[in-house]
Design a protein around this motif. Structure first.
Motif, PDB file in Angstrom:
ATOM      1  N   THR A 513       6.321 -21.162  24.382  1.00 18.82           N
ATOM      2  CA  THR A 513       5.594 -22.430  24.340  1.00 18.82           C
ATOM      3  C   THR A 513       6.553 -23.545  24.781  1.00 18.82           C
ATOM      4  OG1 THR A 513       4.208 -21.635  22.563  1.00 18.82           O
ATOM      5  CG2 THR A 513       4.303 -24.014  22.866  1.00 18.82           C
ATOM      6  N   ILE A 538       2.842 -32.828  28.403  1.00 19.49           N
ATOM      7  CA  ILE A 538       1.899 -31.707  28.287  1.00 19.49           C
ATOM      8  C   ILE A 538       2.562 -30.611  27.485  1.00 19.49           C
ATOM      9  CG2 ILE A 538       0.470 -31.970  30.372  1.00 19.49           C
ATOM     10  CD1 ILE A 538       2.474 -30.261  31.885  1.00 19.49           C
ATOM     11  N   SER A 539       1.733 -29.765  26.863  1.00 24.09           N
ATOM     12  CA  SER A 539       2.259 -28.573  26.202  1.00 24.09           C
ATOM     13  C   SER A 539       1.542 -27.374  26.784  1.00 24.09           C
ATOM     14  CB  SER A 539       2.017 -28.642  24.703  1.00 24.09           C
ATOM     15  OG  SER A 539       2.862 -29.625  24.159  1.00 24.09           O
ATOM     16  N   VAL A 540       2.278 -26.302  26.934  1.00 25.25           N
ATOM     17  CA  VAL A 540       1.687 -25.128  27.564  1.00 25.25           C
ATOM     18  C   VAL A 540       2.354 -23.875  27.008  1.00 25.25           C
ATOM     19  CG1 VAL A 540       3.313 -25.289  29.477  1.00 25.25           C
ATOM     20  CG2 VAL A 540       1.219 -24.017  29.803  1.00 25.25           C
ATOM     21  N   THR A 541       1.584 -22.786  26.915  1.00 25.69           N
ATOM     22  CA  THR A 541       2.179 -21.499  26.530  1.00 25.69           C
ATOM     23  C   THR A 541       2.177 -20.595  27.755  1.00 25.69           C
ATOM     24  OG1 THR A 541       1.454 -21.779  24.265  1.00 25.69           O
ATOM     25  CG2 THR A 541       2.057 -19.554  24.943  1.00 25.69           C
ATOM     26  N   ILE A 548       3.251 -20.973  36.216  1.00 28.95           N
ATOM     27  CA  ILE A 548       2.126 -21.910  36.196  1.00 28.95           C
ATOM     28  C   ILE A 548       2.456 -23.100  37.081  1.00 28.95           C
ATOM     29  CG2 ILE A 548       0.784 -23.507  34.765  1.00 28.95           C
ATOM     30  CD1 ILE A 548       0.846 -21.715  32.521  1.00 28.95           C
ATOM     31  N   PHE A 550       1.468 -27.077  37.860  1.00 36.79           N
ATOM     32  CA  PHE A 550       0.758 -28.301  37.447  1.00 36.79           C
ATOM     33  C   PHE A 550       0.770 -29.284  38.602  1.00 36.79           C
ATOM     34  CE2 PHE A 550       2.662 -26.652  33.557  1.00 36.79           C
ATOM     35  CZ  PHE A 550       1.575 -26.648  32.690  1.00 36.79           C
TER      36      PHE A 550
END
Length: 692
Positions: A513, A538-541, A548, A550
């Protein structure tokens, strides 16, 4: 005292001497010659046998034989290569022609030439007049001797230059008019020497050192900036240039030097590195020292002399001003060509001089001459300022996270291959870029390069000292769990929205995360933040091994008001991995101005009018106002042409016509600078071939 001799009439043979001495481009009524080479002078009214003539040359305020600022010599049968000498060319009943030669290590500057007839003993010398003596790269006895003739042409006689800028991902360039032979520039260069601190403290000694290019190079590197003395240019890196001209608006050195003289030697506002370097190029080429501009991308400014650059970031990813160290997108300095008798032959050749006031050297803002060979070999214990220049091209970078509340700093990572990239200069005889990085350091990342780096640290006594800021071994060994980079996904142009992609990749085989704090700031080219443009988080796992992307879009309307004249934006993403170490992702972006186009409508002929058209297309959907076109070009027009251009509506085309009357044949460069309220300093140049 006997009768003063009648003032003789002197013929300086200006045309022939100038041709032989390669000084024809100067527009002077005074004789300008180069040292170590003979020139002819004819005078009348001696009425004496020529063997009784004694000549006296003098320069500076207190000429003396001891200081080599005065010489007395009679007529001899052959030229001397060691001292001033005169050889008889011809005589008639009332005039004498002689050939005078200076030694190749003579003091340069303005001389007075007198003649005395020995037989009349008591009469005071008759003054024949004055002449100016310059360095001579075409003569092998001169310290500035350059064996390659094409290089002499480029680095002494060429008045047009190309300066490289931008950043390491995106190199751009613009033309510059050095103009070292124009109008009064030579006199201004000589008065620069007389304004220097050295001259003001001890004029006679200062003048006696003006035979030495390394002395003059150092003095002039101090005089081009206004720190410490009545120097030429005041530096300004704030992004706000009120009360002067924005550094990016200059197109040549003549205007700057003329303004300095006109104002009674008050500093001209404002300069940044390429302006300092370009003006120093003009002055040194004018005096006969082969000189060029060099651009170093990702250039380190090592303020504390430890060959390390420390950069600090807070948890939001903001670049903190906690260290005097910095990394500039690019930095421009000079190389001048001369031998280093003080260091030995292996250190002769190109020498680095830098007129940009960055750090003091010997108590004042001057830098160099640092031998380029010494930099490459890590010989940082040699004169002058080698450690500073070495760091500019080869320092290591340490990236720290800093918590203001606790004062705790954590090393995120270090890099040894960031600094000193794509070191560039203009090609000889062509408008191309030449990469000279390999002349400054061994291949980045090679063992040889690392060995040289260690050698340099050792010479500076840095290798065993306990350094409280040094990272601990476990800090360095920690490997990040993720990697990140910014990709550009659209045009990099002022007036267009900026599209980027932040690419994050999980390097581990378990999910991670990540909290990402992103900032975008407008900066100046030294990477100093000026205005915040955007802040996001932003937060992302990330699944195991997942990548990924963005997309990030910064609208023109968002950055338009914030942009500096450097057109640079820095985007930063500080990634906090839960249970892992932080990762800093960063990119410096330089936006291009829209293009302008120059058309020469017809053949360019000497003394004939020719029309030129400049076309600008407004790329944005609003009107641009306050449009000004600035045009200059040696031998194409005198001085600088300024034209007010009517406002240009959204997406419309503007055409501006003006006339040139070229006054010299050959390839000439026309420089154009277009400014308006939305775009600062759109520059272009065109080569115009002028025929008879």
């Amino acid at each position: 005292m006997g009768q003063a001799a009648m003032q003789p009439r002197t013929d300086w043979h200006l045309k022939e001497n100038a041709r032989d001495h390669r000084t024809s481009k100067f527009s002077s009524k005074e004789l300008i010659v180069r040292r170590g080479q003979a020139f002819t002078v004819t005078f009348n009214g001696t009425g004496q046998p020529e063997q009784n003539l004694t000549f006296i040359t003098e320069t500076g305020p207190k000429p003396s034989k001891l200081a080599k600022t005065q010489a007395t010599f009679g007529i001899s049968s052959t030229m001397s290569t060691e001292s001033w000498s005169a050889v008889l060319q011809s005589t008639s009943s009332n005039s004498v022609s002689i050939s005078i030669s200076s030694p190749p290590n003579a003091v340069i500057g303005r001389y007075k030439l007198s003649v005395q007839t020995t037989s009349s003993g008591s009469s005071s010398p008759a003054i024949l007049g004055t002449f100016v003596l310059l360095f001579n790269p075409w003569v092998s006895g001169d310290d500035v001797f350059m064996p390659n003739k094409a290089e002499c042409e480029e680095y002494v006689l060429e008045e047009f230059g190309i300066i490289f800028a931008g950043n390491k991902n995106h190199i751009n360039s613009f033309g510059w008019n050095f103009g070292q032979f124009q109008g009064d520039i030579l006199n201004i260069c000589l008065s620069m020497l007389d304004q220097s601190l050295n001259y003001r403290q001890d004029p006679a000694t200062d003048v006696s050192h003006r035979n030495d290019p390394k002395y003059l190079g150092r003095v002039l590197s101090a005089m081009v900036n206004a720190n410490d003395d009545q120097g030429v240019l005041l530096g300004n890196w704030s992004g706000n240039y009120d009360g002067g001209k924005s550094p990016s608006s200059w197109t040549g050195s003549s205007e700057i030097l003329q303004n300095w003289k006109k104002s009674g030697f008050k500093p001209v506002r404002y300069g940044q590195c390429w302006v300092f370097a370009a003006v120093l190029t003009t002055v040194l080429r004018c005096l006969g020292i082969p000189t060029r501009t060099i651009t170093n991308f990702s250039s380190a400014h090592d303020a504390d002399g430890n060959l390390r650059i420390d950069e600090f970031y807070d948890a939001s990813g903001n670049h903190l001003d906690r260290s005097a160290d910095s990394i500039w997108n690019f930095h421009v300095w000079n190389e001048s060509w001369f031998s280093r008798s003080d260091l030995g032959p292996s250190y002769s050749g190109w020498q680095v001089l830098d007129a940009t006031p960055q750090e003091e050297s010997g108590g004042i803002y001057q830098c160099g001459p640092a031998s380029r060979n010494a930099i490459k070999e890590g010989d940082v214990d040699l004169d002058y300022d080698c450690p500073f220049v070495f760091a500019e091209v080869n320092a290591d970078c340490m990236y720290w996270n800093y918590e203001a509340a606790t004062g705790k700093k954590t090393l995120m990572f270090s890099k040894s291959t960031v600094i000193g990239q794509f070191i560039s200069t203009k090609a000889v005889g062509r408008d191309d870029r030449v990469d000279v990085t390999i002349d400054y350091k061994y291949e980045e990342g090679s063992t040889k390069e690392r060995d040289i780096f260690k050698k340099a640290r050792k010479k500076l006594g840095l290798e065993d000292k306990f350094d409280p800021t040094a990272p601990t071994p476990q800090e360095i060994d920690q490997k990040p769990d993720i990697s990140g980079r910014f990709k550009v996904a659209g045009p990099l142009e002022v007036g267009k929205d900026l599209s980027l992609i932040l690419v994050l990749e999980n390097l581990q085989s378990d999910a991670k995360t990540v909290h990402v704090n992103m900032t975008a700031w407008s900066t100046v080219y030294t990477r100093r933040p000026v205005h915040e443009i955007r802040k996001d988080s932003i937060s992302v796992t990330l699944s195991p091994k997942e990548e990924i992307q963005f997309p990030i879009k910064i609208l023109y309307t968002e950055y338009q008001q914030q942009l500096t004249t450097d057109n640079t934006i820095q985007v930063t993403a500080l990634c906090l991995v839960e249970g892992g170490i932080q990762v800093l992702v960063q990119r410096d972006i330089t936006l291009d101005n829209p293009a302008i186009d120059i058309q020469v409508l017809g053949e360019a002929k000497v003394n004939k009018e020719v029309d030129v058209e400049v076309i600008f297309t407004n790329p944005i959907d609003m009107e641009v106002m306050d449009c000004v076109l600035q045009v200059e070009g040696n031998d194409l027009l005198r001085g600088i042409l300024e034209i007010d251009v009517p406002p240009v509506k959204a997406s419309e085309k503007s055409s501006t016509k003006f006339k040139l009357i070229p006054f010299e044949t050959g390839p000439k460069h026309l420089l154009v600078n277009f400014s308006c309220d939305k775009f600062a300093d759109i520059k272009t140049f065109k080569m115009v071939n002028v025929i008879d």
